[in-house]
Design a protein around this motif. Structure first.
Motif, PDB file in Angstrom:
ATOM      1  N   GLU A 205       0.833  -1.196   0.000  1.00  0.00           N
ATOM      2  CA  GLU A 205       0.000   0.000   0.000  1.00  0.00           C
ATOM      3  C   GLU A 205       0.874   1.255   0.000  1.00  0.00           C
ATOM      4  N   VAL A 206       0.979   1.866  -1.151  1.00  0.00           N
ATOM      5  CA  VAL A 206       1.728   3.110  -1.290  1.00  0.00           C
ATOM      6  C   VAL A 206       0.723   4.193  -1.668  1.00  0.00           C
ATOM      7  N   GLN A 207       0.496   5.125  -0.758  1.00  0.00           N
ATOM      8  CA  GLN A 207      -0.509   6.152  -1.032  1.00  0.00           C
ATOM      9  C   GLN A 207       0.115   7.363  -1.724  1.00  0.00           C
ATOM     10  N   VAL A 208      -0.595   7.855  -2.713  1.00  0.00           N
ATOM     11  CA  VAL A 208      -0.159   9.047  -3.431  1.00  0.00           C
ATOM     12  C   VAL A 208      -0.439  10.255  -2.535  1.00  0.00           C
ATOM     13  N   ASP A 209       0.584  11.067  -2.269  1.00  0.00           N
ATOM     14  CA  ASP A 209       0.411  12.184  -1.350  1.00  0.00           C
ATOM     15  C   ASP A 209      -0.334  13.340  -2.012  1.00  0.00           C
ATOM     16  N   GLY A 210      -0.587  14.381  -1.225  1.00  0.00           N
ATOM     17  CA  GLY A 210      -1.375  15.494  -1.723  1.00  0.00           C
ATOM     18  C   GLY A 210      -0.765  16.204  -2.905  1.00  0.00           C
ATOM     19  N   SER A 211       0.550  16.089  -3.061  1.00  0.00           N
ATOM     20  CA  SER A 211       1.219  16.714  -4.206  1.00  0.00           C
ATOM     21  C   SER A 211       1.264  15.807  -5.414  1.00  0.00           C
ATOM     22  N   GLY A 212       0.765  14.575  -5.251  1.00  0.00           N
ATOM     23  CA  GLY A 212       0.721  13.645  -6.373  1.00  0.00           C
ATOM     24  C   GLY A 212       1.933  12.746  -6.497  1.00  0.00           C
ATOM     25  N   PHE A 213       2.788  12.649  -5.434  1.00  0.00           N
ATOM     26  CA  PHE A 213       4.015  11.847  -5.507  1.00  0.00           C
ATOM     27  C   PHE A 213       3.906  10.601  -4.633  1.00  0.00           C
ATOM     28  N   ILE A 214       4.718   9.596  -4.988  1.00  0.00           N
ATOM     29  CA  ILE A 214       4.937   8.435  -4.135  1.00  0.00           C
ATOM     30  C   ILE A 214       6.444   8.290  -3.931  1.00  0.00           C
ATOM     31  N   PHE A 215       6.835   7.542  -2.880  1.00  0.00           N
ATOM     32  CA  PHE A 215       8.262   7.300  -2.623  1.00  0.00           C
ATOM     33  C   PHE A 215       8.535   5.810  -2.754  1.00  0.00           C
ATOM     34  N   ILE A 216       9.527   5.482  -3.590  1.00  0.00           N
ATOM     35  CA  ILE A 216       9.974   4.106  -3.777  1.00  0.00           C
ATOM     36  C   ILE A 216      11.456   4.045  -3.381  1.00  0.00           C
ATOM     37  N   PRO A 217      11.824   3.149  -2.463  1.00  0.00           N
ATOM     38  CA  PRO A 217      13.234   3.056  -2.055  1.00  0.00           C
ATOM     39  C   PRO A 217      14.157   2.897  -3.270  1.00  0.00           C
ATOM     40  N   TYR A 218      15.257   3.654  -3.265  1.00  0.00           N
ATOM     41  CA  TYR A 218      16.276   3.655  -4.313  1.00  0.00           C
ATOM     42  C   TYR A 218      15.797   4.277  -5.633  1.00  0.00           C
ATOM     43  N   ALA A 219      14.493   4.549  -5.738  1.00  0.00           N
ATOM     44  CA  ALA A 219      13.998   5.240  -6.936  1.00  0.00           C
ATOM     45  C   ALA A 219      13.612   6.678  -6.598  1.00  0.00           C
ATOM     46  N   GLY A 220      13.376   6.915  -5.304  1.00  0.00           N
ATOM     47  CA  GLY A 220      13.076   8.262  -4.861  1.00  0.00           C
ATOM     48  C   GLY A 220      11.621   8.661  -5.067  1.00  0.00           C
ATOM     49  N   ARG A 221      11.391   9.970  -5.040  1.00  0.00           N
ATOM     50  CA  ARG A 221      10.038  10.496  -5.234  1.00  0.00           C
ATOM     51  C   ARG A 221       9.679  10.483  -6.719  1.00  0.00           C
ATOM     52  N   ILE A 222       8.510   9.916  -6.976  1.00  0.00           N
ATOM     53  CA  ILE A 222       8.059   9.738  -8.353  1.00  0.00           C
ATOM     54  C   ILE A 222       6.695  10.395  -8.521  1.00  0.00           C
ATOM     55  N   LYS A 223       6.536  11.136  -9.581  1.00  0.00           N
ATOM     56  CA  LYS A 223       5.248  11.765  -9.881  1.00  0.00           C
ATOM     57  C   LYS A 223       4.260  10.694 -10.334  1.00  0.00           C
ATOM     58  N   ALA A 224       3.220  10.501  -9.529  1.00  0.00           N
ATOM     59  CA  ALA A 224       2.229   9.471  -9.850  1.00  0.00           C
ATOM     60  C   ALA A 224       0.924  10.062 -10.368  1.00  0.00           C
ATOM     61  N   ALA A 225       0.488  11.169  -9.767  1.00  0.00           N
ATOM     62  CA  ALA A 225      -0.794  11.758 -10.167  1.00  0.00           C
ATOM     63  C   ALA A 225      -0.761  12.165 -11.634  1.00  0.00           C
ATOM     64  N   GLY A 226      -1.824  11.813 -12.342  1.00  0.00           N
ATOM     65  CA  GLY A 226      -1.915  12.129 -13.761  1.00  0.00           C
ATOM     66  C   GLY A 226      -1.355  11.049 -14.648  1.00  0.00           C
ATOM     67  N   ASN A 227      -0.653  10.083 -14.079  1.00  0.00           N
ATOM     68  CA  ASN A 227      -0.092   8.978 -14.851  1.00  0.00           C
ATOM     69  C   ASN A 227      -0.956   7.727 -14.683  1.00  0.00           C
ATOM     70  N   THR A 228      -0.754   6.789 -15.568  1.00  0.00           N
ATOM     71  CA  THR A 228      -1.398   5.488 -15.439  1.00  0.00           C
ATOM     72  C   THR A 228      -0.460   4.553 -14.683  1.00  0.00           C
ATOM     73  N   PRO A 229      -0.965   3.436 -14.160  1.00  0.00           N
ATOM     74  CA  PRO A 229      -0.069   2.464 -13.521  1.00  0.00           C
ATOM     75  C   PRO A 229       1.058   2.012 -14.442  1.00  0.00           C
ATOM     76  N   GLU A 230       0.785   1.904 -15.737  1.00  0.00           N
ATOM     77  CA  GLU A 230       1.818   1.477 -16.679  1.00  0.00           C
ATOM     78  C   GLU A 230       2.919   2.528 -16.796  1.00  0.00           C
ATOM     79  N   ALA A 231       2.539   3.811 -16.832  1.00  0.00           N
ATOM     80  CA  ALA A 231       3.540   4.877 -16.919  1.00  0.00           C
ATOM     81  C   ALA A 231       4.396   4.913 -15.656  1.00  0.00           C
ATOM     82  N   ILE A 232       3.778   4.698 -14.499  1.00  0.00           N
ATOM     83  CA  ILE A 232       4.529   4.681 -13.238  1.00  0.00           C
ATOM     84  C   ILE A 232       5.479   3.493 -13.222  1.00  0.00           C
ATOM     85  N   ARG A 233       5.030   2.359 -13.756  1.00  0.00           N
ATOM     86  CA  ARG A 233       5.890   1.164 -13.825  1.00  0.00           C
ATOM     87  C   ARG A 233       7.152   1.457 -14.623  1.00  0.00           C
TER      88      ARG A 233
END
Length: 378
Positions: free
Chosen positions: A111-139
């Motif tokens: 469970e990785v929740q997208v924060d109010g700014s639209g980002f998620i944090f993945i270890p070693y990948a850092g902060r990633i812009k998730a809002a506005g993207n599809t799961p495939e784009a985030i992958r």
């Protein structure tokens, strides 16, 4: 002489009772009194016999529906990520000792929740812009960021239920609450089903939607009869389900005298009478069924064949159920919110009351005379 006096006294009482018959109890005005209050006789209400033309001119029902702003909106893409959504992320590495896991075993971030700014944090990948993207784009983004640190990483991203795009449901629904817009619940009908359906009779359930400054409402049943009304939902929509509040008042010689709610979207005069138990067979005059209503000027002008009336007008519609087409007229005449349906008493009812009062009076007079004679008063 005493008996003669008693008979004269009884006769006098009878005459007084007959003269006072207008004061006898009754449920309301009779036909003559209603007609006496018509504009034609210098009253303040138009009395109109129901005809086919009158039925057509007065057949007005609530106009419910959605504007093009609602009906033209496309469905929300269920794969578009929004702030507040929850993602599930799994990562595989092709080395025995990876930076996140070992070979063959995925590193799962359930469970990785997208924060109010639209980002998620993945270890070693850092902060990633998730809002506005599809799961495939985030992958793909996560894969590119990890590729510099571990060879050929394999990444899977899926959207879980979250509160990124939600609607609120209140009122007469099975389960009130806030619901996410997901793939199965992107339209109004589907979302109502998710909430347990409506908790009032479907025939009189009204569904209202507030979307920003825009509002719309439809009959619940119309969502199934007219597919175009099953509109796509938007984040923040507020949905309210209510029972139809329209009602009419039944008075006079009916089965009951009360305020009655509508049980269907449209209600005819014959159905309204049936709803209150029909005409009282011992009292009702089937030639005197009246509907009292304040009509808008445009309808009043159409009914009366005029063009000069301004403002709401008092109209009294008359139905005679004994005419050959009387029942058809009553079946076709539409009852509206706030109407008063009044059934007059048959003329003989008042005479029955007079005779009953006179009989009681004469009996009382005879008893009084007998008592007086016995006491030697005359």
């Amino acid at each position: 002489m005493g008996n003669a006096w008693a008979r004269r006294a009884a006769l006098l009482v009878c005459v007084v009772g007959l003269a006072a018959c207008d004061a006898l109890p009754r449920s309301g005005p009779n036909k003559s009194e209603i007609y006496a209050g018509s504009v034609q006789k210098e009253g303040d209400a138009f009395v109109v016999a129901v005809s086919d033309n009158v039925t057509r001119a007065t057949a007005v029902v609530p106009a419910l529906g959605f504007t093009s702003d609602f009906t033209s909106a496309g469905v929300v893409g269920s794969d578009t990520i929004r702030p507040g959504d929850v993602l599930g992320v799994s990562i595989w590495e092709n080395v025995e000792e990876g930076i996140l896991t070992t070979a063959g075993a995925p590193a799962s971030l359930e469970e990785v929740q997208v924060d109010g700014s639209g980002f998620i944090f993945i270890p070693y990948a850092g902060r990633i812009k998730a809002a506005g993207n599809t799961p495939e784009a985030i992958r793909r983004i996560i894969t590119e960021k990890l590729a510099d640190q571990t060879p050929d990483p394999q990444v899977a991203v899926r959207r879980l239920a979250g509160d990124g795009a939600t609607v609120s449901l209140t009122g007469a629904v099975g389960g009130q609450g806030v619901y996410p817009i997901e793939r199965p619940t992107r339209t109004l009908g589907a979302m109502l089903a998710r909430a347990g359906g409506v908790a009032v009779p479907a025939e009189v359930a009204v569904v209202k939607i507030i979307r920003g400054e825009k509002r719309g409402q439809v009959w619940y049943q119309d969502l199934f009869e007219y597919p175009e009304l099953d509109i796509a939902l938007r984040n923040g929509d507020r949905i309210l389900v209510e029972e139809d509040t329209r009602a009419f008042t039944a008075l006079g010689a009916t089965g009951t005298q009360t305020r009655v709610k509508f049980q269907t979207q449209t209600l005819s005069a014959i159905e309204a009478i049936a709803q209150v138990g029909g005409l009282n067979p011992a009292l009702a005059d089937p030639t005197g069924v009246f509907v009292f209503r304040n009509e808008p000027a445009d309808i009043a002008n159409a009914v009366l064949g005029r063009t000069d009336l301004i403002g709401a007008q008092r109209l009294i519609y008359v139905l005679d159920l004994t005419e050959p087409n009387g029942m058809f007229m009553a079946r076709d005449f539409v009852i509206r919110d706030g109407d008063t349906v009044y059934v007059t008493e048959a003329p003989y009812v008042q005479w029955t009351k007079v005779l009953s009062a006179l009989t009681s009076t004469v009996g009382a007079a005879d008893s009084l005379a007998t008592t007086a004679a016995t006491a030697g008063l005359f």
